[in-house]
Scaffold this motif. Structure first.
Motif, PDB file in Angstrom:
ATOM      1  N   GLU A   1      46.552 -48.338  10.178  1.00 32.97           N
ATOM      2  CA  GLU A   1      46.019 -49.592  10.734  1.00 32.97           C
ATOM      3  C   GLU A   1      46.606 -49.886  12.118  1.00 32.97           C
ATOM      4  O   GLU A   1      45.976 -50.540  12.941  1.00 32.97           O
ATOM      5  N   LYS A   2      47.827 -49.400  12.378  1.00 28.60           N
ATOM      6  CA  LYS A   2      48.459 -49.688  13.675  1.00 28.60           C
ATOM      7  C   LYS A   2      48.122 -48.637  14.740  1.00 28.60           C
ATOM      8  O   LYS A   2      48.531 -48.786  15.895  1.00 28.60           O
ATOM      9  N   PHE A   3      47.421 -47.572  14.363  1.00 25.88           N
ATOM     10  CA  PHE A   3      47.023 -46.598  15.375  1.00 25.88           C
ATOM     11  C   PHE A   3      46.072 -47.274  16.365  1.00 25.88           C
ATOM     12  O   PHE A   3      45.391 -48.255  16.036  1.00 25.88           O
ATOM     13  N   VAL A   4      46.043 -46.728  17.575  1.00 28.12           N
ATOM     14  CA  VAL A   4      45.302 -47.370  18.665  1.00 28.12           C
ATOM     15  C   VAL A   4      44.306 -46.385  19.266  1.00 28.12           C
ATOM     16  O   VAL A   4      44.707 -45.273  19.664  1.00 28.12           O
ATOM     17  N   SER A   5      43.054 -46.781  19.354  1.00 28.58           N
ATOM     18  CA  SER A   5      42.068 -45.888  19.979  1.00 28.58           C
ATOM     19  C   SER A   5      42.227 -45.970  21.498  1.00 28.58           C
ATOM     20  O   SER A   5      42.632 -47.013  22.029  1.00 28.58           O
ATOM     21  N   PRO A   6      41.877 -44.893  22.210  1.00 24.72           N
ATOM     22  CA  PRO A   6      41.970 -44.942  23.670  1.00 24.72           C
ATOM     23  C   PRO A   6      41.098 -46.047  24.263  1.00 24.72           C
ATOM     24  O   PRO A   6      41.473 -46.674  25.259  1.00 24.72           O
ATOM     25  N   GLU A   7      39.950 -46.292  23.611  1.00 27.20           N
ATOM     26  CA  GLU A   7      39.036 -47.327  24.124  1.00 27.20           C
ATOM     27  C   GLU A   7      39.700 -48.704  24.048  1.00 27.20           C
ATOM     28  O   GLU A   7      39.648 -49.496  25.007  1.00 27.20           O
ATOM     29  N   ASN A   8      40.350 -48.971  22.912  1.00 28.29           N
ATOM     30  CA  ASN A   8      41.029 -50.260  22.748  1.00 28.29           C
ATOM     31  C   ASN A   8      42.194 -50.378  23.727  1.00 28.29           C
ATOM     32  O   ASN A   8      42.385 -51.411  24.377  1.00 28.29           O
ATOM     33  N   LEU A   9      42.954 -49.292  23.840  1.00 27.61           N
ATOM     34  CA  LEU A   9      44.104 -49.311  24.755  1.00 27.61           C
ATOM     35  C   LEU A   9      43.629 -49.538  26.192  1.00 27.61           C
ATOM     36  O   LEU A   9      44.158 -50.394  26.914  1.00 27.61           O
ATOM     37  N   GLU A  10      42.584 -48.810  26.596  1.00 27.78           N
ATOM     38  CA  GLU A  10      42.064 -48.950  27.962  1.00 27.78           C
ATOM     39  C   GLU A  10      41.628 -50.377  28.225  1.00 27.78           C
ATOM     40  O   GLU A  10      41.895 -50.934  29.291  1.00 27.78           O
ATOM     41  N   SER A  11      40.978 -50.968  27.227  1.00 24.87           N
ATOM     42  CA  SER A  11      40.487 -52.329  27.428  1.00 24.87           C
ATOM     43  C   SER A  11      41.659 -53.317  27.599  1.00 24.87           C
ATOM     44  O   SER A  11      41.619 -54.202  28.457  1.00 24.87           O
ATOM     45  N   ILE A  12      42.726 -53.128  26.826  1.00 20.37           N
ATOM     46  CA  ILE A  12      43.889 -54.015  26.969  1.00 20.37           C
ATOM     47  C   ILE A  12      44.578 -53.773  28.323  1.00 20.37           C
ATOM     48  O   ILE A  12      44.987 -54.715  29.004  1.00 20.37           O
ATOM     49  N   LEU A  13      44.652 -52.506  28.716  1.00 22.65           N
ATOM     50  CA  LEU A  13      45.292 -52.181  29.997  1.00 22.65           C
ATOM     51  C   LEU A  13      44.516 -52.818  31.149  1.00 22.65           C
ATOM     52  O   LEU A  13      45.101 -53.486  32.014  1.00 22.65           O
ATOM     53  N   GLU A  14      43.203 -52.614  31.137  1.00 24.42           N
ATOM     54  CA  GLU A  14      42.374 -53.131  32.233  1.00 24.42           C
ATOM     55  C   GLU A  14      42.433 -54.663  32.281  1.00 24.42           C
ATOM     56  O   GLU A  14      42.491 -55.248  33.353  1.00 24.42           O
ATOM     57  N   SER A  15      42.449 -55.296  31.117  1.00 22.22           N
ATOM     58  CA  SER A  15      42.449 -56.763  31.135  1.00 22.22           C
ATOM     59  C   SER A  15      43.812 -57.319  31.556  1.00 22.22           C
ATOM     60  O   SER A  15      43.949 -58.511  31.804  1.00 22.22           O
ATOM     61  N   ASN A  16      44.815 -56.451  31.653  1.00 25.30           N
ATOM     62  CA  ASN A  16      46.111 -56.889  32.162  1.00 25.30           C
ATOM     63  C   ASN A  16      46.358 -56.438  33.601  1.00 25.30           C
ATOM     64  O   ASN A  16      47.498 -56.411  34.068  1.00 25.30           O
ATOM     65  N   GLY A  17      45.293 -56.035  34.276  1.00 22.02           N
ATOM     66  CA  GLY A  17      45.420 -55.680  35.693  1.00 22.02           C
ATOM     67  C   GLY A  17      45.943 -54.268  35.918  1.00 22.02           C
ATOM     68  O   GLY A  17      46.482 -53.969  36.983  1.00 22.02           O
ATOM     69  N   LEU A  18      45.780 -53.417  34.925  1.00 22.69           N
ATOM     70  CA  LEU A  18      46.187 -52.014  35.097  1.00 22.69           C
ATOM     71  C   LEU A  18      44.939 -51.157  35.199  1.00 22.69           C
ATOM     72  O   LEU A  18      43.994 -51.333  34.428  1.00 22.69           O
ATOM     73  N   SER A  19      44.952 -50.245  36.146  1.00 21.06           N
ATOM     74  CA  SER A  19      43.794 -49.396  36.333  1.00 21.06           C
ATOM     75  C   SER A  19      44.067 -48.026  35.685  1.00 21.06           C
ATOM     76  O   SER A  19      45.024 -47.337  36.056  1.00 21.06           O
ATOM     77  N   VAL A  20      43.222 -47.664  34.732  1.00 17.36           N
ATOM     78  CA  VAL A  20      43.468 -46.434  33.974  1.00 17.36           C
ATOM     79  C   VAL A  20      43.085 -45.219  34.814  1.00 17.36           C
ATOM     80  O   VAL A  20      41.964 -45.119  35.309  1.00 17.36           O
ATOM     81  N   GLN A  21      44.033 -44.310  35.005  1.00 16.27           N
ATOM     82  CA  GLN A  21      43.805 -43.118  35.825  1.00 16.27           C
ATOM     83  C   GLN A  21      43.417 -41.919  34.975  1.00 16.27           C
ATOM     84  O   GLN A  21      42.536 -41.152  35.345  1.00 16.27           O
ATOM     85  N   THR A  22      44.127 -41.757  33.866  1.00 15.40           N
ATOM     86  CA  THR A  22      43.974 -40.552  33.054  1.00 15.40           C
ATOM     87  C   THR A  22      44.135 -40.864  31.575  1.00 15.40           C
ATOM     88  O   THR A  22      45.032 -41.633  31.206  1.00 15.40           O
ATOM     89  N   VAL A  23      43.264 -40.301  30.754  1.00 16.02           N
ATOM     90  CA  VAL A  23      43.490 -40.277  29.300  1.00 16.02           C
ATOM     91  C   VAL A  23      43.213 -38.833  28.879  1.00 16.02           C
ATOM     92  O   VAL A  23      42.144 -38.309  29.148  1.00 16.02           O
ATOM     93  N   VAL A  24      44.187 -38.200  28.267  1.00 10.40           N
ATOM     94  CA  VAL A  24      44.029 -36.786  27.942  1.00 10.40           C
ATOM     95  C   VAL A  24      44.591 -36.506  26.546  1.00 10.40           C
ATOM     96  O   VAL A  24      45.606 -37.090  26.152  1.00 10.40           O
ATOM     97  N   GLY A  25      43.901 -35.630  25.808  1.00  9.81           N
ATOM     98  CA  GLY A  25      44.309 -35.347  24.433  1.00  9.81           C
ATOM     99  C   GLY A  25      45.507 -34.411  24.350  1.00  9.81           C
ATOM    100  O   GLY A  25      45.753 -33.604  25.253  1.00  9.81           O
ATOM    101  N   MET A  26      46.250 -34.550  23.260  1.00 12.59           N
ATOM    102  CA  MET A  26      47.375 -33.647  23.000  1.00 12.59           C
ATOM    103  C   MET A  26      47.230 -33.158  21.556  1.00 12.59           C
ATOM    104  O   MET A  26      47.012 -33.961  20.658  1.00 12.59           O
ATOM    105  N   ILE A  27      47.337 -31.848  21.359  1.00 16.29           N
ATOM    106  CA  ILE A  27      47.202 -31.291  20.000  1.00 16.29           C
ATOM    107  C   ILE A  27      48.516 -30.630  19.598  1.00 16.29           C
ATOM    108  O   ILE A  27      49.085 -29.851  20.368  1.00 16.29           O
TER     109      ILE A  27
END
Ligand SMILES: CC(C)=CCC/C(C)=C/CC/C(C)=C/CC/C(C)=C/CC/C(C)=C/CC/C(C)=C/CC/C(C)=C/CC/C(C)=C/CC/C(C)=C/CC/C(C)=C/Cc1cc(C(=O)O)cc(O)c1O
Ligand SMILES: C[S@@+](CC[C@H](N)C(=O)[O-])C[C@H]1O[C@@H](n2cnc3c(N)ncnc32)[C@H](O)[C@@H]1O
Ligand SMILES: [Mg+2]
Length: 346
Positions: free
Chosen positions: A262-288
């Motif tokens: 339940e506490k895991f965070v999707s990149p979409e949700n994280l990006e939306s919180i970042l952007e709404s706090n005045g942060l501009s998302v540069q990169t989101v990349v997967g890690m396996i």
């Protein structure tokens, strides 16, 4: 509600001893008025009970709070406390975090180097101030210090900080570059506002409560133009199957109970919180993570683990106001660092 003692709440507030360093009344107010858990408090001077939120595991009134909210989950603190002496066992429970350095250290270094005109060979991050939030035993803090940065590592679990301090003492190079503090981010947010060139929260956001407050605090301590680096686990069915059922219950890659889906965070949700706090998302990349080799690889697939880099805007654009062409520019600039590109090409 009937209280099991012979006093009133205002009575408690008026009899609280106020040491010079901090104000207990200030600390007590949010507890008194917000929640309904009863807690008995004994001290040398008084014996009383109060209503409180006590979300923090240890005693929050010994530290100045800059926000009445805490992002620290007491059950997480218990989990990490039990393993605090295991941080530096490279084959132990934290083995995946040791090997994650192969990806996250160059990811942070290369993205920061884009912002530095000249850098000293051997100490490329010299002059940079970095905050490592939720540093644990300092697995990531130390290599960042060795790259020349001044790093402050903070963690709400005292025992993690003790382990980190102890381990740091083996390398004299780190003496002046790395500093540790046992505290949460919200406790230092006011005193360190706009202080850091970079904030790192690696494998932390899936352990916090109130992610929005956490990101808000990260943003507040960053200088304008500063970088926020996050690594975490996506909230997908696959991350439940592999990250919890397989990794915890079957293979024992991480200890049982480390993560809550339940506490895991999707990149979409994280990006939306970042952007709404005045942060501009540069990169989101997967890690396996390859559980057989114990190594991590960059991937275009973000359905399990991923890394994100965002930059605090110098002049935040008010919500809803879009400068023509900016979106296209940003999309064109969502390139990963050269190192990530090289890895993805392999
Ligand atoms: C209800 C339901 C659907 C049940 C199904 C349950 C079930 C049995 C699922 C398992 C299915 C299955 C077949 C699993 C086999 C997985 C497997 C071994 C696949 C590999 C096969 C293969 C072809 C390998 C080739 C090499 C390669 C490139 C492999 C990678 C590809 C792949 C499939 C990888 C997945 C492997 C895996 C288990 C990934 C885990 C993903 C994940 C989210 C891990 C989280 C844990 C972690 C390491 C996070 C960092 C961390 C660490 C610690 C710590 O204590 O160390 C603490 C933290 O807080 C952390 O955040
Ligand atoms: C998986 S560990 C990651 C440690 C370190 N960042 C690393 O990658 O090696 C998560 C850490 O976050 C800390 N933590 C948990 N909740 C936190 C919060 N709300 N704020 C800051 N740190 C937190 C834990 O004590 C723990 O040390
Ligand atoms: Mg985790």
């Amino acid at each position: 509600m009937q209280l099991p003692f012979d006093t009133t709440i205002p009575g408690i507030l008026s009899t609280v001893y106020l040491p010079n360093q901090f104000s207990w009344t200030q600390q007590l107010k949010p507890w008194v008025f917000s929640e309904y858990r009863i807690m008995w408090f004994k001290s040398y001077r008084m014996n009383f009970a109060c209503l409180n939120t006590m979300k923090s595991y240890r005693y929050p009134w010994t530290r100045p709070y800059s926000t009445s909210r805490t992002t620290v989950d007491s059950s997480e603190v218990k989990t990490f406390l039990a393993l605090a002496h295991k941080w530096w066992d490279e084959q132990g429970v934290y083995a995946p975090l040791h090997s994650m350095n192969d990806l996250r250290v160059p990811f942070i270094r290369d993205n920061l180097l884009k912002t530095i005109a000249n850098h000293q060979p051997g100490k490329p991050l010299s002059g940079m101030k970095i905050l490592d939030v939720g540093c644990g035993g300092g697995l990531l803090t130390e290599p960042l210090g060795r790259l020349g940065a001044s790093v402050i590592g903070i963690d709400p679990v005292d025992e993690n900080i003790e382990t980190a301090q102890h381990h740091k003492s083996f390398d004299p190079v780190l003496d002046k570059r790395v500093e540790y503090r046992a505290c949460s981010l919200e406790e230092i947010v006011e005193e360190t506002a706009e202080t850091f060139d970079a904030v790192v929260a690696s494998e932390v956001v899936e352990h916090v409560i109130d992610l929005e407050t956490f990101i808000q605090c990260c943003c507040q301590v960053l200088k304008p133009g500063g970088s926020l680096f996050i690594t975490t686990i996506n909230k997908t069915q696959l991350s439940y199957a592999l990250g919890i059922v397989f990794s915890e219950q079957i293979a024992g890659i991480v200890p049982k109970g480390t993560h809550t889906w339940e506490k895991f965070v999707s990149p979409e949700n994280l990006e939306s919180i970042l952007e709404s706090n005045g942060l501009s998302v540069q990169t989101v990349v997967g890690m396996i993570y390859n559980p057989f080799s114990g190594y991590w690889h960059w991937s275009e697939n973000t359905s399990l683990n991923y890394a994100a880099h965002a930059v605090k805007q110098e002049h935040p654009v008010p919500a809803g106001f879009v400068v023509k062409g900016e979106t296209e520019d940003r999309q064109a600039d969502t390139s990963t660092s050269p190192a990530v590109h090289d890895e993805l090409k392999k």
